[in-house]
Design an enzyme around this catalytic site. Structure first.
Site, PDB file in Angstrom:
ATOM      1  N   TYR A 141      40.738  28.681  36.964  1.00 57.72           N
ATOM      2  CA  TYR A 141      40.001  29.143  35.780  1.00 57.72           C
ATOM      3  C   TYR A 141      40.976  29.878  34.878  1.00 57.72           C
ATOM      4  CZ  TYR A 141      36.631  31.793  32.941  1.00 57.72           C
ATOM      5  OH  TYR A 141      35.912  32.342  31.900  1.00 57.72           O
ATOM      6  N   ASP A 236      49.520  31.488  34.795  1.00 61.89           N
ATOM      7  CA  ASP A 236      48.417  32.352  34.392  1.00 61.89           C
ATOM      8  C   ASP A 236      48.344  33.493  35.398  1.00 61.89           C
ATOM      9  OD1 ASP A 236      46.123  33.646  33.795  1.00 61.89           O
ATOM     10  OD2 ASP A 236      44.827  31.873  33.766  1.00 61.89           O
ATOM     11  N   LYS A 264      43.548  42.015  32.302  1.00 61.72           N
ATOM     12  CA  LYS A 264      43.045  42.851  33.396  1.00 61.72           C
ATOM     13  C   LYS A 264      43.878  44.137  33.574  1.00 61.72           C
ATOM     14  CE  LYS A 264      40.809  38.905  35.625  1.00 61.72           C
ATOM     15  NZ  LYS A 264      39.382  38.987  35.798  1.00 61.72           N
TER      16      LYS A 264
HETATM   17  C1  PLP Z   1      43.338  33.624  36.115  1.00 59.76           C
HETATM   18  C2  PLP Z   1      42.452  33.958  34.965  1.00 59.76           C
HETATM   19  N1  PLP Z   1      42.762  33.530  33.734  1.00 59.76           N
HETATM   20  C3  PLP Z   1      42.015  33.830  32.660  1.00 59.76           C
HETATM   21  C4  PLP Z   1      40.868  34.567  32.785  1.00 59.76           C
HETATM   22  C5  PLP Z   1      40.048  34.893  31.583  1.00 59.76           C
HETATM   23  O1  PLP Z   1      40.196  36.241  31.275  1.00 59.76           O
HETATM   24  P1  PLP Z   1      39.076  37.005  30.405  1.00 59.76           P
HETATM   25  O2  PLP Z   1      37.844  37.056  31.226  1.00 59.76           O
HETATM   26  O3  PLP Z   1      39.699  38.361  30.144  1.00 59.76           O
HETATM   27  O4  PLP Z   1      38.915  36.226  29.151  1.00 59.76           O
HETATM   28  C6  PLP Z   1      40.486  35.031  34.040  1.00 59.76           C
HETATM   29  C7  PLP Z   1      39.255  35.817  34.206  1.00 59.76           C
HETATM   30  O5  PLP Z   1      38.799  36.115  35.259  1.00 59.76           O
HETATM   31  C8  PLP Z   1      41.301  34.729  35.156  1.00 59.76           C
HETATM   32  O6  PLP Z   1      40.989  35.150  36.389  1.00 59.76           O
END
Ligand code: PLP
Length: 422
Positions: A141, A236, A264
């Site tokens: 994700y 990511d 985060k």
């Molecule tokens: C690995 C990863 N990338 C991107 C995101 C998206 O981040 P946001 O919820 O701050 O938009 C998340 C959210 O949990 C994530 O775990």
């Protein structure tokens, strides 16, 4: 008002009563507690019930709730600086700290969420390579950007079907899906489109199909394939950055991505995100280059202050990571023992301070297919039992449990005693 009154009224004004779907406990027999405050590794709901918090705001609260240094940084900043839409010394401090302490980040741009970070990193990769296609992995994700919301299907090369109504087919026609920990599935895509793939984006330790760490050789081969084809490798690290190690998952694997995304922890619990990496790529961003990306709130002073307080505290206390590893290891080992005593098919995937408890008769869980085959109903019952007993953990098996610096052995013992009664 009590939990139930607040949650029921919330459903009138916000879809499902929440602002992000996983919070709603859909399909479970319990309603989510309405959280009022947090101290260290514990949170308290509106009914006054206390929980040991393994959600950690889905990752950011590694220092625990309302860490004194983070609170002070926010308070000190808010007196003078809420928002200017202009350069500030605070954003320089955080940007410089990250660029000088994280190995593969020469330049960085601040945004406001992980979604913004990943979609912008992909845009840079596309702009620099002048190619359109990207590869993502089934079960990873990267936020709610249309191009990432692809139902992976069962096969590697199945035609892409949007994973949500509202995502036009055209938005995902350039998104190719490969299988996690299966380099053959990536090779097939490169063989089919040798010069068309702008970027490969991956969670180097997946946290969104439950925790599934990439295999070392898989990531090494992925790096090699990207280099060979002139494709940008994006790690990511929205979840893993500053978490599994200060320098993120890339430091544990010793692999150099071209671009990395963060969020985060880097915002200390406030809305934040950032992407960065190779200077030649980042210099393609406006105003230096032609790739357009902007944000009214980007680099918000209060977020920069909270982020700086958080990442410098982590940087200055490397022993925190050993501590979190030790506490998480205790949780893993003792939970495995309890499961053995009770004959439960528990499989725990853990990397340092993030883990998932899968119930799987079939053994190891190394990809999305295996994660989906686990007994999610049993997980749901376990979750409800633990929640009632004061453990705040993910209602879904397709998420991570987070251990932070404020969790204690006593917290773990409480968890284990309760698990034994399941
Ligand atoms: C690995 C990863 N990338 C991107 C995101 C998206 O981040 P946001 O919820 O701050 O938009 C998340 C959210 O949990 C994530 O775990």
């Amino acid at each position: 008002m009590r939990n139930s009154d607040i949650f029921n009224e919330s459903k009138i004004y916000m879809p499902g009563g929440v602002n992000s779907p996983v919070r709603a406990y859909v399909g479970l027999d319990v309603d989510p507690p309405v959280i009022k405050k947090g101290i260290g590794a514990h949170v308290f709901d509106e009914d006054g019930k206390e929980y040991v918090d393994f959600i950690s705001a889905w990752g950011p609260m590694i220092l625990g709730h309302c860490d004194e240094d983070v609170v002070k940084a926010i308070k000190d900043t808010v007196e003078d600086a809420i928002s200017f839409g202009a350069p500030t010394d605070l954003e320089l401090k955080l940007a410089k700290h990250i660029c000088t302490t994280i190995d593969n980040v020469d330049m960085i741009r601040m945004v406001n969420s992980g979604t913004e970070a990943t979609m912008s990193a992909v845009k840079v990769a596309r702009g620099c390579t002048k190619r359109d296609k990207i590869i993502k992995f089934a079960g990873c994700y990267h936020g709610h950007f249309d191009g990432f919301l692809v139902e992976a299907g069962s096969g590697v090369l199945t035609s892409n079907i949007p994973g949500s109504p509202g995502v036009p087919k055209g938005s995902i026609e350039n998104t190719l899906i490969a299988q996690y920990n299966d380099i053959g599935s990536v090779k097939e895509l490169f063989e089919k489109y040798p010069e068309d793939i702008a970027a490969v984006i991956i969670e180097p330790i997946a946290g969104n199909m439950g925790v599934i760490p990439a295999k070392q050789k898989f990531l090494e081969d992925l790096r090699e394939l990207c280099t060979k084809h002139g494709t940008i490798l994006i790690f990511d690290e929205v979840m893993t950055g500053f978490r599994v190690a200060y320098k993120g998952a890339q430091s544990l694997y010793g692999i150099k991505p071209d671009l990395s995304t963060f969020a985060k922890i880097m915002g200390g619990g406030l809305p934040s995100g950032a992407y960065g990496g190779r200077r030649d790529l980042m210099e393609q961003l406006t105003p230096m280059g032609p790739v357009y990306q902007a944000g009214t709130m980007s680099g918000s002073p209060i977020v920069m202050a909270a982020g700086y307080a958080t990442v410098t505290k982590l940087y200055n206390n490397p022993h925190y990571y050993d501590y979190m590893d030790k506490i998480a290891e205790k949780l893993q080992k003792e939970a495995e023992e309890v499961a053995k005593e009770k004959g439960l098919p528990l499989v725990i995937n853990r990397r340092v301070n993030m883990m998932t408890m899968f119930f799987n008769e079939g053994g190891e869980v190394t990809n999305y297919k295996q994660a989906k085959a686990c007994d999610t109903k049993l997980y749901g019952r376990f979750f409800e039992h633990m929640l009632k007993g004061g453990m705040f953990m993910s209602p879904s098996q397709f998420e991570a449990m987070f251990i932070g610096v404020k969790h204690t052995e006593e917290d773990i013992e409480k968890f284990i005693d309760l698990a034994r009664k399941f």
